[in-house]
Design an enzyme around this catalytic site. Structure first.
Site, PDB file in Angstrom:
ATOM      1  N   ASP A 118      51.501 -11.235 -67.420  1.00 13.09           N
ATOM      2  CA  ASP A 118      51.640  -9.904 -66.848  1.00 13.09           C
ATOM      3  C   ASP A 118      51.971  -8.919 -67.963  1.00 13.09           C
ATOM      4  OD1 ASP A 118      52.172  -7.605 -65.497  1.00 13.09           O
ATOM      5  OD2 ASP A 118      53.496  -8.519 -64.032  1.00 13.09           O
ATOM      6  N   ASP A 164      61.666 -26.949 -83.589  1.00 13.79           N
ATOM      7  CA  ASP A 164      60.572 -26.114 -83.120  1.00 13.79           C
ATOM      8  C   ASP A 164      59.716 -25.684 -84.311  1.00 13.79           C
ATOM      9  OD1 ASP A 164      59.196 -23.892 -81.474  1.00 13.79           O
ATOM     10  OD2 ASP A 164      60.663 -24.701 -80.061  1.00 13.79           O
ATOM     11  N   ASP A 173      68.994  -9.830 -84.452  1.00 14.91           N
ATOM     12  CA  ASP A 173      69.708 -10.329 -83.281  1.00 14.91           C
ATOM     13  C   ASP A 173      70.028 -11.821 -83.369  1.00 14.91           C
ATOM     14  OD1 ASP A 173      70.825  -8.943 -81.230  1.00 14.91           O
ATOM     15  OD2 ASP A 173      69.071  -8.919 -79.942  1.00 14.91           O
ATOM     16  N   ASP A 197      64.175 -24.295 -96.131  1.00 15.44           N
ATOM     17  CA  ASP A 197      63.755 -22.993 -95.610  1.00 15.44           C
ATOM     18  C   ASP A 197      62.992 -23.173 -94.303  1.00 15.44           C
ATOM     19  OD1 ASP A 197      63.006 -20.414 -95.126  1.00 15.44           O
ATOM     20  OD2 ASP A 197      61.532 -20.296 -96.746  1.00 15.44           O
ATOM     21  N   HIS A 204      57.338 -19.046 -81.820  1.00 13.88           N
ATOM     22  CA  HIS A 204      57.819 -19.826 -80.686  1.00 13.88           C
ATOM     23  C   HIS A 204      59.290 -20.177 -80.838  1.00 13.88           C
ATOM     24  CE1 HIS A 204      58.171 -23.428 -78.062  1.00 13.88           C
ATOM     25  NE2 HIS A 204      57.237 -22.854 -77.339  1.00 13.88           N
ATOM     26  N   ASN A 218      76.126  -6.447 -79.334  1.00 12.99           N
ATOM     27  CA  ASN A 218      76.009  -5.846 -80.671  1.00 12.99           C
ATOM     28  C   ASN A 218      75.177  -4.578 -80.669  1.00 12.99           C
ATOM     29  OD1 ASN A 218      73.469  -6.943 -80.278  1.00 12.99           O
ATOM     30  ND2 ASN A 218      73.333  -7.899 -82.307  1.00 12.99           N
ATOM     31  N   TYR A 310      62.213 -39.673 -70.209  1.00 11.86           N
ATOM     32  CA  TYR A 310      63.092 -40.800 -70.547  1.00 11.86           C
ATOM     33  C   TYR A 310      64.309 -40.767 -69.625  1.00 11.86           C
ATOM     34  CZ  TYR A 310      60.565 -41.472 -74.962  1.00 11.86           C
ATOM     35  OH  TYR A 310      59.608 -41.704 -75.912  1.00 11.86           O
ATOM     36  N   VAL A 315      69.892 -36.585 -71.454  1.00 11.18           N
ATOM     37  CA  VAL A 315      68.744 -35.679 -71.472  1.00 11.18           C
ATOM     38  C   VAL A 315      68.695 -34.888 -70.176  1.00 11.18           C
ATOM     39  CG1 VAL A 315      66.240 -35.506 -71.618  1.00 11.18           C
ATOM     40  CG2 VAL A 315      67.463 -37.185 -72.992  1.00 11.18           C
ATOM     41  N   ASP A 339      65.302 -32.247 -63.692  1.00  9.86           N
ATOM     42  CA  ASP A 339      66.660 -32.103 -63.166  1.00  9.86           C
ATOM     43  C   ASP A 339      66.912 -30.791 -62.454  1.00  9.86           C
ATOM     44  OD1 ASP A 339      67.854 -34.573 -64.096  1.00  9.86           O
ATOM     45  OD2 ASP A 339      67.472 -33.808 -66.084  1.00  9.86           O
ATOM     46  N   SER A 365      59.025 -23.701 -72.036  1.00 11.09           N
ATOM     47  CA  SER A 365      59.646 -23.599 -73.360  1.00 11.09           C
ATOM     48  C   SER A 365      60.818 -22.641 -73.346  1.00 11.09           C
ATOM     49  CB  SER A 365      58.626 -23.103 -74.391  1.00 11.09           C
ATOM     50  OG  SER A 365      57.808 -24.134 -74.850  1.00 11.09           O
TER      51      SER A 365
END
Length: 494
Positions: A118, A164, A173, A197, A204, A218, A310, A315, A339, A365
């Site tokens: 959207d 990631d 931020d 690094d 992502h 802040n 798993y 988890v 869950d 994600s």
């Protein structure tokens, strides 16, 4: 009460037990075609007690090179495939050698992401934290973050590892909330480059980091679920969101070695014994893994993904809901393997284009880091709790939604306010004839009242105290030897 089997034993959990999920299915967005596994590596687990010299000689005879050995995961090894050899052939040789528990490919997986569906999402509309019905949403279709923040905003002593595409650690931020390695001053590890690094060349990972822990209060951009937290960046996936199991395991090992308490896993793979062993080793180190369940609109009870599927008790697997409290169209689900749900559609967060850039994206994600941020605050609020007790608090405090009935274990969505206000009461073993004792776990510096009854109808306060720095206090019932039967409960002040 639900009994959940874990490694041959039954774990008794009040409410709904956690599950573990891993994910491989690609997102709906176009991606380069990738092989199912790396052609240059395999993974092996030596048999317990095997003669190491014999194994090393076997490696040498095949011109194989051991790239990494993980002592804490049963001496799991990453092997380089020699020139002229193929992965299936090399695996067959090791399987037939009698020297290994297993040999398997180094499977390729992918981060979970979908493109925004959207374009009119309003910049800065963090509906997942506080939904008043804006932009056509349903009022209170959120995680009750403001009410939760009335209890606690900071988890500054908790390290959350984001495995990631990396994190833009200089973002306005995020910079103040980045974990700092005391040895080299870095903010994590780049598994792909083998250096310190972990910059994000995709975006992502930076989006994920912002959802769980962008600096709050802040005056800039957005706020994460935790206003203060330590974000450890582990780059395990490339700019296309592609990574391998060996990269993820290496990231897990770095996180474990450097004190991470939570790992956010917004990605998935096919099943792997190596990955399973690695996840279990994190359980032994008291690390919670929060896993996205994926974006294929599939039932992962029938089509499992990993680590999300798993069945370990460290988890937590997360589905995605919309601003109208419905399961997102693309979100996976599973009555046994998922869950709970969290906001995942039209999520506005930090982005890696530059140090003051933000973007909107959708997918599980970005639902998972809501839960990772909540777990960090719960760990700060209840420092004496085990990971399993933290997960129990999380899952016993969800908001039940009709749209999630039969779609996940709890049938509900994350509620930060309820989770941070849960009180746990446990008995303290005493000797015969000694007064009854119990321990109240109510959170840091929180005042709670112990109430008693003989009939479960009329309750009377018998003791009031403020929890210590470990979030607990003990109560001794000096009259217990004079009463035939009494019941106790604990309540908290607002």
């Amino acid at each position: 009460m639900i009994r959940k089997q874990c490694c041959g034993r039954f774990l008794i959990v009040a409410g709904v037990a956690a599950s573990i999920v891993v994910w491989l299915t690609t997102s709906a967005s176009a991606q380069p075609t990738q092989p199912a596994y790396r052609a240059d590596r395999i993974l092996i687990m030596p048999k317990a007690g095997i003669n190491r010299t014999a194994l090393n000689n076997f490696h040498l005879a095949r011109k194989g090179e051991v790239l990494r050995t993980f002592d804490g995961i049963g001496y799991l090894q990453i092997l380089r495939v020699p020139k002229g050899e193929t992965v299936p052939s090399l695996i067959a040789q090791y399987q037939q050698s009698g020297l290994v528990e297993f040999a398997e490919p180094d499977y390729i997986g992918q981060i979970f992401s979908t493109t925004p569906n959207d374009p009119k999402y309003l910049d800065g509309t963090l509906w997942g934290l506080n939904n008043t019905g804006q932009n056509g949403g349903t009022a209170d279709a959120d995680i009750d973050a403001p009410e939760g923040w009335d209890v606690l905003t900071s988890a500054s002593n908790i390290v959350v590892a984001v495995l990631d595409t990396g994190v833009r650690y200089t973002h306005e931020d995020l910079a103040a909330n980045m974990w700092v390695n005391p040895n080299d001053g870095s903010h994590g590890w780049n598994v792909l480059a083998g250096n310190n690094d972990p910059s994000d060349d995709s975006g992502h990972g930076t989006l994920v980091a912002g959802v769980l822990g962008a600096v709050g209060n802040n005056g800039k951009g957005v706020t994460g679920v935790a206003w203060r937290v330590q974000i450890m960046a582990c780059k395990c996936f490339n700019s296309f969101g592609i990574g391998s199991i060996s990269s993820v395991i290496t990231g897990m090992d770095y996180a474990k070695t450097n004190g991470a308490r939570i790992i956010n896993a917004s990605w998935g793979f096919t099943n792997s014994l190596a990955l399973s062993n690695a996840v279990y080793s994190l359980r032994d180190s008291n690390i919670i893994i929060v896993a996205a369940c994926g974006n294929s609109a599939a039932d992962i009870d029938l089509n499992p993904t990993y680590p999300a599927s798993y069945h370990f008790d460290n988890v937590v697997t997360v589905a995605s809901i919309t601003r109208s409290n419905t399961l997102a169209t693309s979100s996976n689900f599973g009555a046994n393997d998922v869950d709970l749900a969290a906001p995942g559609e039209g999520i506005y967060s930090t982005f890696a284009a530059n140090d003051n850039f933000y973007s909107t994206q959708s997918g599980t994600s970005f639902a998972a880091p809501y839960v990772s941020g909540a777990c960090a605050l719960l760990m700060a609020q209840y420092p004496s709790d085990t990971p399993q007790e933290i997960i129990s608090r999380l899952l016993n405090s969800t908001d039940s939604l009709s749209s999630l009935a039969g779609k996940c274990r709890t049938g509900g969505c994350l509620n930060l306010r309820k989770a941070l206000r849960t009180i746990r009461v446990a008995t303290i073993p005493t000797g015969s004839g000694e007064p009854f004792q119990l321990r109240v776990s109510g959170g840091l510096n929180r005042t709670c009242a112990v109430e008693a009854t003989t009939n479960l109808i009329s309750w009377s306060p018998v003791f009031t105290n403020t929890a210590s720095t470990n979030g607990t206090f003990d109560f001794t019932d000096s009259q217990s030897t004079n009463w035939p039967q009494r019941f106790f409960r604990a309540t908290a002040s607002p």
